[in-house]
Design a protein around this motif. Sequence first.
Motif, PDB file in Angstrom:
ATOM      1  N   ASP A  69      37.811  53.255  28.293  1.00  0.00           N
ATOM      2  CA  ASP A  69      37.459  51.624  28.629  1.00  0.00           C
ATOM      3  C   ASP A  69      37.206  51.069  29.717  1.00  0.00           C
ATOM      4  O   ASP A  69      36.816  51.847  30.272  1.00  0.00           O
ATOM      5  N   PHE A  70      36.158  50.302  29.179  1.00  0.00           N
ATOM      6  CA  PHE A  70      35.384  50.054  30.953  1.00  0.00           C
ATOM      7  C   PHE A  70      35.019  49.947  31.870  1.00  0.00           C
ATOM      8  O   PHE A  70      34.647  50.325  33.244  1.00  0.00           O
ATOM      9  N   THR A 100      35.282  36.720  27.934  1.00  0.00           N
ATOM     10  CA  THR A 100      34.110  36.935  28.551  1.00  0.00           C
ATOM     11  C   THR A 100      33.353  35.839  27.723  1.00  0.00           C
ATOM     12  O   THR A 100      32.450  35.352  28.401  1.00  0.00           O
ATOM     13  N   ASP A 122      25.487  41.240  31.352  1.00  0.00           N
ATOM     14  CA  ASP A 122      26.212  40.831  31.472  1.00  0.00           C
ATOM     15  C   ASP A 122      26.629  39.784  30.999  1.00  0.00           C
ATOM     16  O   ASP A 122      26.215  39.095  32.590  1.00  0.00           O
ATOM     17  N   ARG A 175      33.524  33.042  29.689  1.00  0.00           N
ATOM     18  CA  ARG A 175      32.208  32.905  30.736  1.00  0.00           C
ATOM     19  C   ARG A 175      30.849  32.481  31.053  1.00  0.00           C
ATOM     20  O   ARG A 175      30.070  31.504  31.821  1.00  0.00           O
ATOM     21  N   ALA A 176      30.680  33.364  29.901  1.00  0.00           N
ATOM     22  CA  ALA A 176      28.992  33.132  29.788  1.00  0.00           C
ATOM     23  C   ALA A 176      28.454  31.800  29.022  1.00  0.00           C
ATOM     24  O   ALA A 176      27.728  31.359  29.670  1.00  0.00           O
ATOM     25  N   LEU A 223      32.612  48.667  34.699  1.00  0.00           N
ATOM     26  CA  LEU A 223      33.024  47.403  35.295  1.00  0.00           C
ATOM     27  C   LEU A 223      33.005  46.880  36.802  1.00  0.00           C
ATOM     28  O   LEU A 223      32.697  47.722  37.683  1.00  0.00           O
ATOM     29  N   ASP A 224      31.771  45.744  36.432  1.00  0.00           N
ATOM     30  CA  ASP A 224      31.421  45.158  37.415  1.00  0.00           C
ATOM     31  C   ASP A 224      30.442  45.419  38.374  1.00  0.00           C
ATOM     32  O   ASP A 224      30.490  46.020  39.325  1.00  0.00           O
ATOM     33  N   ALA A 277      30.996  45.815  31.413  1.00  0.00           N
ATOM     34  CA  ALA A 277      32.031  44.761  31.329  1.00  0.00           C
ATOM     35  C   ALA A 277      31.766  43.834  32.399  1.00  0.00           C
ATOM     36  O   ALA A 277      32.026  44.558  33.734  1.00  0.00           O
ATOM     37  N   TRP A 278      31.474  42.351  33.280  1.00  0.00           N
ATOM     38  CA  TRP A 278      30.833  41.964  33.927  1.00  0.00           C
ATOM     39  C   TRP A 278      29.795  42.151  34.963  1.00  0.00           C
ATOM     40  O   TRP A 278      30.360  42.373  35.500  1.00  0.00           O
ATOM     41  N   LYS A 338      28.387  28.516  31.409  1.00  0.00           N
ATOM     42  CA  LYS A 338      27.313  28.681  32.428  1.00  0.00           C
ATOM     43  C   LYS A 338      26.014  28.800  31.273  1.00  0.00           C
ATOM     44  O   LYS A 338      24.957  28.936  31.801  1.00  0.00           O
ATOM     45  N   GLU A 395      37.888  52.865  33.433  1.00  0.00           N
ATOM     46  CA  GLU A 395      37.349  51.722  34.772  1.00  0.00           C
ATOM     47  C   GLU A 395      36.303  52.802  35.583  1.00  0.00           C
ATOM     48  O   GLU A 395      36.123  52.413  36.744  1.00  0.00           O
ATOM     49  N   ILE A 419      35.549  50.959  24.728  1.00  0.00           N
ATOM     50  CA  ILE A 419      35.362  49.602  24.349  1.00  0.00           C
ATOM     51  C   ILE A 419      35.241  48.563  25.505  1.00  0.00           C
ATOM     52  O   ILE A 419      35.081  49.498  27.244  1.00  0.00           O
ATOM     53  N   ARG A 420      34.272  47.066  25.110  1.00  0.00           N
ATOM     54  CA  ARG A 420      33.554  46.950  27.137  1.00  0.00           C
ATOM     55  C   ARG A 420      33.844  47.804  27.634  1.00  0.00           C
ATOM     56  O   ARG A 420      32.946  47.868  29.495  1.00  0.00           O
ATOM     57  N   LEU A 453      30.103  44.409  24.635  1.00  0.00           N
ATOM     58  CA  LEU A 453      30.711  42.752  24.382  1.00  0.00           C
ATOM     59  C   LEU A 453      29.791  41.994  23.746  1.00  0.00           C
ATOM     60  O   LEU A 453      28.470  42.118  23.860  1.00  0.00           O
ATOM     61  N   GLN A 491      28.208  39.114  16.840  1.00  0.00           N
ATOM     62  CA  GLN A 491      29.429  39.432  17.120  1.00  0.00           C
ATOM     63  C   GLN A 491      30.608  38.736  17.175  1.00  0.00           C
ATOM     64  O   GLN A 491      31.558  39.059  17.153  1.00  0.00           O
ATOM     65  N   SER A 526      28.129  36.752  31.132  1.00  0.00           N
ATOM     66  CA  SER A 526      28.788  35.685  31.121  1.00  0.00           C
ATOM     67  C   SER A 526      28.862  35.827  33.534  1.00  0.00           C
ATOM     68  O   SER A 526      29.528  35.169  33.424  1.00  0.00           O
ATOM     69  N   VAL A 527      28.295  37.136  34.235  1.00  0.00           N
ATOM     70  CA  VAL A 527      28.234  36.888  35.149  1.00  0.00           C
ATOM     71  C   VAL A 527      27.887  35.968  36.058  1.00  0.00           C
ATOM     72  O   VAL A 527      28.647  35.420  37.123  1.00  0.00           O
ATOM     73  N   MET A 540      33.961  51.414  38.649  1.00  0.00           N
ATOM     74  CA  MET A 540      34.126  50.479  38.879  1.00  0.00           C
ATOM     75  C   MET A 540      33.495  49.375  40.457  1.00  0.00           C
ATOM     76  O   MET A 540      33.100  50.571  41.422  1.00  0.00           O
ATOM     77  N   ARG A 541      32.778  48.968  40.677  1.00  0.00           N
ATOM     78  CA  ARG A 541      31.733  47.791  41.566  1.00  0.00           C
ATOM     79  C   ARG A 541      30.881  49.153  42.079  1.00  0.00           C
ATOM     80  O   ARG A 541      30.951  49.135  43.336  1.00  0.00           O
ATOM     81  N   PHE A 546      39.952  39.382  25.750  1.00  0.00           N
ATOM     82  CA  PHE A 546      39.497  39.592  26.587  1.00  0.00           C
ATOM     83  C   PHE A 546      37.587  40.075  26.629  1.00  0.00           C
ATOM     84  O   PHE A 546      36.845  39.082  26.754  1.00  0.00           O
TER      85      PHE A 546
END
Lengths: 287, 319
Positions: A174-175, B85, A256, B88-89, A178-179, A197-198, B92, A156, A193-194, A213, B100, A258-259, A159-160, B81
């Motif tokens: 990882d991460f 994720t 990402d 979540r995508a 992140l965010d 993310a976000w 939306k 992380e 990995i990851r 991801l 992948q 997904s956000v 992070m943010r 995870f």
Amino acid sequence: MNIITLRLKEQPAVPLEVEVLSPDVLKNLSHAEICAGSIQLGKRQRRIDDFFEVEGERSDQLEIHGDISRLKWVGRSMTGGRITIHGNVGMHLGAYMQGGSIEVHGNAGDWVGAEMSNGLIHIHGNAGGQIGAGYRGSMKGMQDGAIIVDGSAGLEIGMRMKKGTIVVGGPAKDFAGLDMKGGNIVLLAGAEIRTGAWMMRGTIISLTPIPLLPTFHFSCSYSPVFLRLYANFLSKLGISIPVDPKAGHYHLYSGDTSVPGKGEILIWRPLETGQIPRTTGCTKVDS
Amino acid sequence: MGGKVTCTLGEVKNRADFIVYWGGNPAECHPRHFTKYALIPKGKFVPRGRKDRTMVLVDIRETKSARASDIFLQIKPGKDFEVLTILRALVKNQPVDRTQVSDTGLTMDQLQDMVDRMKRAKFGVFFFGMGLSMTRGKHMNSAAVLTLAAELNAYTKFVAMPMRGHGNVTGADVVMRWQTGYPFGINFSRGYPRFNPGEFSTIDLLVRGDADAALILGADPGATMPQPCIDHLARIPTIVLDPKVTHTSRLAKVHITTAATGISAPGTAYRMDEVPLPLRPALQTSYPTDEQIIRRIYDAVASKPDWMIHSGKMTSAQI
């Protein structure tokens, strides 16, 4: 030059919280006042000279010798001056830092430069996780400044984070990013990995291929113009990243989704032998 | 990052028409969960019981719970995870990298079908187990499922709830939360609560050797925690309060036998949905309750001299 030197006398049995070890606090104190400075051993208040041999007074240059990996919050909220640590250091080094610089000849714990808003932290060894991160429940991590880790980093990192630079020389876990809400993370030896993310905004630059991801998609392969300016900035910190389009180019991945975010991950791909270099422009190719 | 959107099991029973179990095996680990709360019972808005509900199981292997499910999604280990994720995508209508997606063990059609069903549901629930929260990614896996549930509320009602592994874990979380504002990983050493999992959570503290004494209450870390934690517990003065002799008692300096709450002592337990349930003892015992022992320890500590610095130096007894 006037320097305050602290030498660790004995290892504390439990973590020692030493937010008082900051140039802002020590720069106007006499030797006796520094010795009487209050530090927190577990639940008990102790004096600085219970654990350290103190030399010097009234200086914003602080040098700490010894393995202080049990000491937390060194340089918390410092606004200027310099801390040099010869040995390993514990968690929250330079958290909430607003200026000045910290150099560590050794390893550091988690939360290096968490929520810092300016200044420079250079770790010559490895660092833990959550470098330049936002604390739990906080919406933003580091807001400016630079953190350089020559070795590896933990989970992380960044992070943010909102702004600023994190450079990791060794592999990160990882991460990473992140965010992330802005700023730059440079991974000289990639990450696990990851990564990213976000992430909402910001840029992660990796010089080695990293797994991404599924919510990141390939955008293009190019030599970003901003990176040449950014490489200038990094070279002042002693970091070099490849920007010569004749040597290779960067693959840009956006996400990402997904956000959904507008973050960028740039992955350096050196040219293979026989490949014709592109001089300018951005080419959309299938990954 | 969002918080937890949740509800009580009574609401699940009366309203939920779409139930997802993620990384758990309720058929074997929570055997009454299906029949009492989640799947079988007839509710006010699901009058036909099981027929009105759709159950999805997401896990890395086909457990006994798969037989009870309408849809079983078998994902590859450590891909929770990633799947969350992607969901979540897709919720939306955002693109994902199709090449992948197959690495997760699922197809794009399965994931899209899952998203369509989640959006169509009137009241959806995620029950997530330790297969999600204790695998690689840990708290971020839980954060992902909680965020997905929160975001689905843009389309329909959706909640998430952890399936707890041991008795009254929820109780510890709830009590710490109303006392301090934080559920776990709290440090009181400076007189006020500070929260930082990873720094103050039990396993991390013990692995780093940051604690110089331990009081174990209603838990058996000697049986469940990693070896470095157990080694450190054996090094420091460890005190165990438990109705029976546990693995931790064997490495502790002190074991105090207590009355078993709910059997021989009254008390309150919190159900997994944070509903407090009063416990009435069925048997009598001569052992003291946990509360009585803690109160006596507290009084003894309170009668000791203050450790704060007065007159600049502490006495050796205080250090």
